[in-house]
Write a protein that holds these residues in place. Structure first.
Motif, mmCIF file in Angstrom:
data_model
loop_
_atom_site.group_PDB
_atom_site.id
_atom_site.type_symbol
_atom_site.label_atom_id
_atom_site.label_comp_id
_atom_site.label_asym_id
_atom_site.label_seq_id
_atom_site.Cartn_x
_atom_site.Cartn_y
_atom_site.Cartn_z
ATOM 1 N N ALA A 277 6.387 86.462 42.370
ATOM 2 C CA ALA A 277 5.608 87.275 41.511
ATOM 3 C C ALA A 277 4.865 88.202 42.227
ATOM 4 C CB ALA A 277 5.101 86.555 40.368
ATOM 5 N N THR A 282 4.716 91.594 40.085
ATOM 6 C CA THR A 282 4.886 91.380 38.752
ATOM 7 C C THR A 282 4.677 90.210 38.103
ATOM 8 O OG1 THR A 282 7.319 91.623 37.278
ATOM 9 C CG2 THR A 282 7.198 90.433 39.425
ATOM 10 N N ASP A 283 4.896 89.709 36.811
ATOM 11 C CA ASP A 283 4.272 88.770 36.149
ATOM 12 C C ASP A 283 5.139 87.566 36.459
ATOM 13 O OD1 ASP A 283 4.407 87.098 33.585
ATOM 14 O OD2 ASP A 283 2.433 88.000 33.771
ATOM 15 N N LEU A 285 5.587 84.819 34.579
ATOM 16 C CA LEU A 285 6.327 84.518 33.506
ATOM 17 C C LEU A 285 7.924 85.257 33.347
ATOM 18 C CD1 LEU A 285 3.655 84.482 30.766
ATOM 19 C CD2 LEU A 285 4.923 82.539 31.754
ATOM 20 N N GLN A 286 7.856 86.488 33.666
ATOM 21 C CA GLN A 286 9.015 87.468 33.964
ATOM 22 C C GLN A 286 9.830 86.898 34.871
ATOM 23 O OE1 GLN A 286 8.297 91.621 34.273
ATOM 24 N NE2 GLN A 286 10.198 91.936 35.111
ATOM 25 N N VAL A 287 9.365 86.544 36.128
ATOM 26 C CA VAL A 287 10.462 85.938 37.238
ATOM 27 C C VAL A 287 10.998 84.759 36.776
ATOM 28 C CG1 VAL A 287 10.275 85.024 39.515
ATOM 29 C CG2 VAL A 287 8.757 87.062 38.857
ATOM 30 N N GLU A 289 11.617 83.688 33.475
ATOM 31 C CA GLU A 289 12.551 83.883 32.537
ATOM 32 C C GLU A 289 13.614 84.396 33.354
ATOM 33 O OE1 GLU A 289 14.297 84.370 29.003
ATOM 34 O OE2 GLU A 289 12.498 83.394 29.518
ATOM 35 N N GLU A 290 13.625 85.348 34.203
ATOM 36 C CA GLU A 290 14.757 86.131 34.881
ATOM 37 C C GLU A 290 15.603 85.044 35.484
ATOM 38 O OE1 GLU A 290 12.825 90.389 35.675
ATOM 39 O OE2 GLU A 290 13.352 89.227 37.216
#
Length: 358
Positions: A277, A282-283, A285-287, A289-290
């Motif tokens: 991240a 980036t965030d 949490l997004q990493v 999730e992806e």
């Protein structure tokens, strides 16, 4: 300056609040501040250094804050019996600085040993603190516990006062630090205050420097422990893409295939997610999730690609600078000359204040 940096929980909270205020002041008028920061040349800098301190130095420089960067070669001896590979490590450190964007035209890069007037400040400064004050410094206690020396040296014990000389010789008023360094900075503030009270009441010589607390998150090493040059668990800025991939393939994860960002319960996985991240801006949490159910292998591929992409321009610049070692020596020669001018001017003030200018 009236705000005191304390080492207890309340003091840390106060220091955090003051750091936020200082950031606002920096944005309004960066030229009013002078920053002293630096590293010991004990090996090549790594990703923990980059996201922890280095990119912040470049940010402050680019904002217009006067920045002095110390290559603390004398302080290699703080916790070691000898300074091994010192010349090589000094040059490698300067290469890392140049590669990440520290500009010698706008920042002063200098070595400790090349500034004798700086080190002359240590004697009067030592007279301003007591043995008990040094003895109860929690950071010194921790460093002694992890020392590589057979016995504790006088340099280790007086390290906070030596650091005070590093900061005060140039009258730095801002010092970027982590929370663990607050006790050291408090010693510096104490030395500055006591010198002014004892010798320069009517015309203070030194500011009481303030902490600019780092908000950088902690990155773990590939073994899940503290990232460290000496533990072989770090990815250096000078590592090539293949070495980076090899190190990350061996990074510690856990048995849960689902990738989540949960630093408290999954520290190793979360550190890798965070590293990706940070590199991608980036965030985490997004990493996480992806990647989802991709497991540790997918996580490591993502991190490897992110790290190599982020470091590619830094590595290219470093290779370019490394091809011209004379440039490194020129950078140090120029920085040392500038640091000596500042140190000699400060030492003259100290001598005059003490009545020792003959």
């Amino acid at each position: 300056m009236s705000t005191s940096t304390s080492t207890d929980a309340l003091g840390t909270s106060t220091a955090q609040a003051r750091s936020a205020e200082l950031e606002q002041l920096i944005r309004k008028d960066p030229s009013r501040f002078r920053v002293l920061t630096g590293d010991r040349p004990t090996g090549r800098l790594h990703l923990g250094h980059y996201f922890g301190t280095l990119h912040n130095r470049v940010r402050l420089q680019d904002l217009g804050v006067e920045t002095l960067v110390l290559v603390a070669d004398y302080q290699v001896l703080t916790d070691r019996d000898i300074a091994e590979n010192l010349k090589e490590y000094v040059e490698e450190l300067v290469l890392d600085y140049l590669a990440i964007g520290i500009d010698p035209e706008r920042s002063t890069i200098f070595t400790h040993s090349a500034v004798p007037a700086l080190n002359q400040l240590l004697l009067p400064f030592l007279s301003l603190v007591s043995v008990s004050e040094l003895n109860r410094n929690p950071t010194v206690k921790d460093e002694i516990a992890h020392s590589r020396q057979a016995s504790v040296s006088g340099l280790m014990f007086t390290y906070p006062v030596h650091q005070a000389a590093d900061i005060l010789f140039c009258k730095a008023d801002l010092v970027p630090v982590g929370q663990d360094q607050l006790p050291h900075l408090e010693i510096t503030r104490t030395v500055a205050r006591r010198f002014n009270e004892r010798y320069a009441k009517d015309r203070p010589v030194f500011p009481e420097p303030e902490a600019l607390l780092s908000t950088a998150p902690l990155l773990l090493g590939t073994d899940g422990g503290k990232m460290s040059k000496s533990r072989g668990n770090a990815i250096s800025l000078s590592a090539d893409a293949d070495e980076t991939a090899r190190l990350l393939r061996g990074a510690k994860t856990d048995a849960d295939r689902r990738i989540t960002y949960d630093p408290a319960h999954r520290p190793e996985v979360s550190s890798l997610v965070l590293l990706a991240a940070l590199c991608e801006e980036t965030d985490p949490l997004q990493v996480a999730e992806e990647i989802g159910d991709g497991g540790g292998a997918a996580l490591k591929r993502r991190v490897t690609e992110a790290v190599n992409t982020r470091l590619a321009p830094i590595r290219a610049r470093r290779a370019e600078f490394a091809a011209d070692r004379a440039l490194v020596r020129d950078v140090l020669r120029s920085g040392n000359a500038r640091a000596n001018e500042i140190a000699e001017r400060t030492l003259r003030e100290v001598r005059e204040s003490m009545g020792a200018a003959y």
